[in-house]
Design a protein around this motif. Sequence first.
Motif, PDB file in Angstrom:
ATOM      1  N   THR A 271     -20.978  -7.251  14.675  1.00 45.19           N
ATOM      2  CA  THR A 271     -20.719  -5.850  14.360  1.00 45.19           C
ATOM      3  C   THR A 271     -20.928  -5.571  12.881  1.00 45.19           C
ATOM      4  O   THR A 271     -20.903  -6.481  12.038  1.00 45.19           O
ATOM      5  CB  THR A 271     -19.279  -5.453  14.717  1.00 45.19           C
ATOM      6  OG1 THR A 271     -18.375  -6.047  13.771  1.00 45.19           O
ATOM      7  CG2 THR A 271     -18.895  -5.900  16.119  1.00 45.19           C
ATOM      8  N   GLY A 275     -17.175  -2.083  12.842  1.00 39.88           N
ATOM      9  CA  GLY A 275     -16.993  -2.554  14.207  1.00 39.88           C
ATOM     10  C   GLY A 275     -18.001  -2.013  15.190  1.00 39.88           C
ATOM     11  O   GLY A 275     -17.790  -2.085  16.410  1.00 39.88           O
ATOM     12  N   ARG A 276     -19.121  -1.514  14.708  1.00 39.22           N
ATOM     13  CA  ARG A 276     -20.127  -0.910  15.578  1.00 39.22           C
ATOM     14  C   ARG A 276     -21.268  -1.880  15.866  1.00 39.22           C
ATOM     15  O   ARG A 276     -21.602  -2.737  15.055  1.00 39.22           O
ATOM     16  CB  ARG A 276     -20.670   0.381  14.967  1.00 39.22           C
ATOM     17  CG  ARG A 276     -19.570   1.419  14.753  1.00 39.22           C
ATOM     18  CD  ARG A 276     -20.116   2.774  14.349  1.00 39.22           C
ATOM     19  NE  ARG A 276     -19.032   3.704  14.081  1.00 39.22           N
ATOM     20  CZ  ARG A 276     -18.394   4.398  15.014  1.00 39.22           C
ATOM     21  NH1 ARG A 276     -18.739   4.268  16.286  1.00 39.22           N
ATOM     22  NH2 ARG A 276     -17.414   5.226  14.693  1.00 39.22           N
ATOM     23  N   VAL A 277     -21.874  -1.679  17.052  1.00 40.82           N
ATOM     24  CA  VAL A 277     -22.978  -2.527  17.513  1.00 40.82           C
ATOM     25  C   VAL A 277     -24.180  -1.637  17.840  1.00 40.82           C
ATOM     26  O   VAL A 277     -24.168  -0.928  18.850  1.00 40.82           O
ATOM     27  CB  VAL A 277     -22.578  -3.335  18.763  1.00 40.82           C
ATOM     28  CG1 VAL A 277     -23.750  -4.180  19.246  1.00 40.82           C
ATOM     29  CG2 VAL A 277     -21.369  -4.212  18.480  1.00 40.82           C
ATOM     30  N   THR A 293     -25.531   2.933  20.039  1.00 40.50           N
ATOM     31  CA  THR A 293     -24.517   2.381  19.145  1.00 40.50           C
ATOM     32  C   THR A 293     -23.153   2.488  19.806  1.00 40.50           C
ATOM     33  O   THR A 293     -22.722   3.590  20.180  1.00 40.50           O
ATOM     34  CB  THR A 293     -24.501   3.120  17.801  1.00 40.50           C
ATOM     35  OG1 THR A 293     -25.808   3.084  17.222  1.00 40.50           O
ATOM     36  CG2 THR A 293     -23.513   2.462  16.843  1.00 40.50           C
ATOM     37  N   ARG A 295     -18.909   0.634  20.097  1.00 42.52           N
ATOM     38  CA  ARG A 295     -17.846  -0.043  19.362  1.00 42.52           C
ATOM     39  C   ARG A 295     -17.488  -1.327  20.103  1.00 42.52           C
ATOM     40  O   ARG A 295     -17.255  -1.314  21.313  1.00 42.52           O
ATOM     41  CB  ARG A 295     -16.615   0.848  19.249  1.00 42.52           C
ATOM     42  CG  ARG A 295     -16.789   2.078  18.372  1.00 42.52           C
ATOM     43  CD  ARG A 295     -15.430   2.701  18.071  1.00 42.52           C
ATOM     44  NE  ARG A 295     -14.554   1.721  17.437  1.00 42.52           N
ATOM     45  CZ  ARG A 295     -14.516   1.463  16.131  1.00 42.52           C
ATOM     46  NH1 ARG A 295     -15.296   2.134  15.311  1.00 42.52           N
ATOM     47  NH2 ARG A 295     -13.689   0.555  15.640  1.00 42.52           N
ATOM     48  N   LYS A 296     -17.422  -2.429  19.363  1.00 46.29           N
ATOM     49  CA  LYS A 296     -17.133  -3.728  19.972  1.00 46.29           C
ATOM     50  C   LYS A 296     -15.712  -3.784  20.538  1.00 46.29           C
ATOM     51  O   LYS A 296     -15.466  -4.472  21.539  1.00 46.29           O
ATOM     52  CB  LYS A 296     -17.314  -4.832  18.927  1.00 46.29           C
ATOM     53  CG  LYS A 296     -17.090  -6.242  19.448  1.00 46.29           C
ATOM     54  CD  LYS A 296     -18.353  -6.847  19.988  1.00 46.29           C
ATOM     55  CE  LYS A 296     -18.125  -8.279  20.431  1.00 46.29           C
ATOM     56  NZ  LYS A 296     -19.203  -9.173  20.094  1.00 46.29           N
TER      57      LYS A 296
END
Length: 392
Positions: A271, A275-277, A293, A295-296
């Motif tokens: 991330t 905390g973004r993917v 996009t 959030r993990k």
Amino acid sequence: MVKLYGKNLSRAEAEALSGSLGHAAGVRLMTLGDGLERGIRMLEFRSGSGLRFTVLVDRAMDIADCEHNGRAIGWHSPAGFRHPGLHDYEGEGGLGWMRSFSGLMITCGLDHILFMAESATPEYVYGPRRTAKHSLHGRAGTIPARLTGYGETWEGDSCTLWAEGVVTQGTVFGEHLELHRRIEVAVGSDEIRLSDRVVNRGFYDTPHMFCYHINVGHPVLEEGARYLGPIRDVVWAAHAEAYERQGVGYRTMPAPQMGFHEQVWQHEMATDADGRVPVALVNDRLGLGFMVTTRKDQFPCMYEWQNLQAGQYALGIEPSSNHVLGNGAARERGELIRLKHGEERRYDTAFTVLPDAGAIAAAEARIGAIAAQPEADYPAPSGTFLPIAGRS
């Protein structure tokens, strides 16, 4: 400010140009009238940037068509956008879901995802049904929503197009879950924002699983298209026993194939600082891409789905609440979400069109700065399914 036709405009300037913003951007409700689609309510969004997409109100408010300046993004399958009244959830041994499987995004859940399963249901205190039989990917994607609103909202000189609805999955002596969905796009932008809340309205402690089946089609997907993600580990591949037999790795896509068997991978993603993917499929020849996009802490798992069969040609980006191991393993590992009355889970996701080479380069740099994905087309799956913790 809103950006229309290459100019930044205040609200007054935009309104001076036409009697309605709808000449350039807007959201409107219509009803489809023919074939398998007949009777489905559909919202059409146009952002004014060249981004156009449709939302099927009567199919969980999922996103069907998506295009940018006339170039298609979303996948159309042979099943079409089938009216939910024609859907047989339990048909074909649980594979009936395939006959309603089409579009850019299909919601999977709300209490089950992945392959067919049968699970014990002591929480529902009903002797005649001691187990629940789940078909592929759950019920949610073919449940009509109650449309609670849509339109345009100005805040100063910025304008947002939006729609909201509620999807209810409920039964007697069983689950009573609601999906509250809001879809937004800023006028002049190339990004769709999706905000979901899954709420337990019932009074049983209820299982919850959730996944988006996001399907990118031609022309973003063509020979040479590249999958980009901050991959820390390739955890699993459905075809690991014959890893290179079809000659298709995870990174670079071929032209449509004959006799292709779907391939599914699970990647462990790193991330960014928030905390973004971000994960993307990009076409360098066209200068066109699509990025998702997540959030993990909301979607800890990510699958890559390759359906490269001629006539079915699609690449799936699938953020998930659980490992690809499925319902039974989620229970055994203590990773199945259970919601008490009034409890909820949130999912905040962005879909971004990458309209040119510069946008692709920026997305690739963003992803690469988080983690360098494996250079090998066939990285050995580690089999390491990390414990899922820290959910929001």
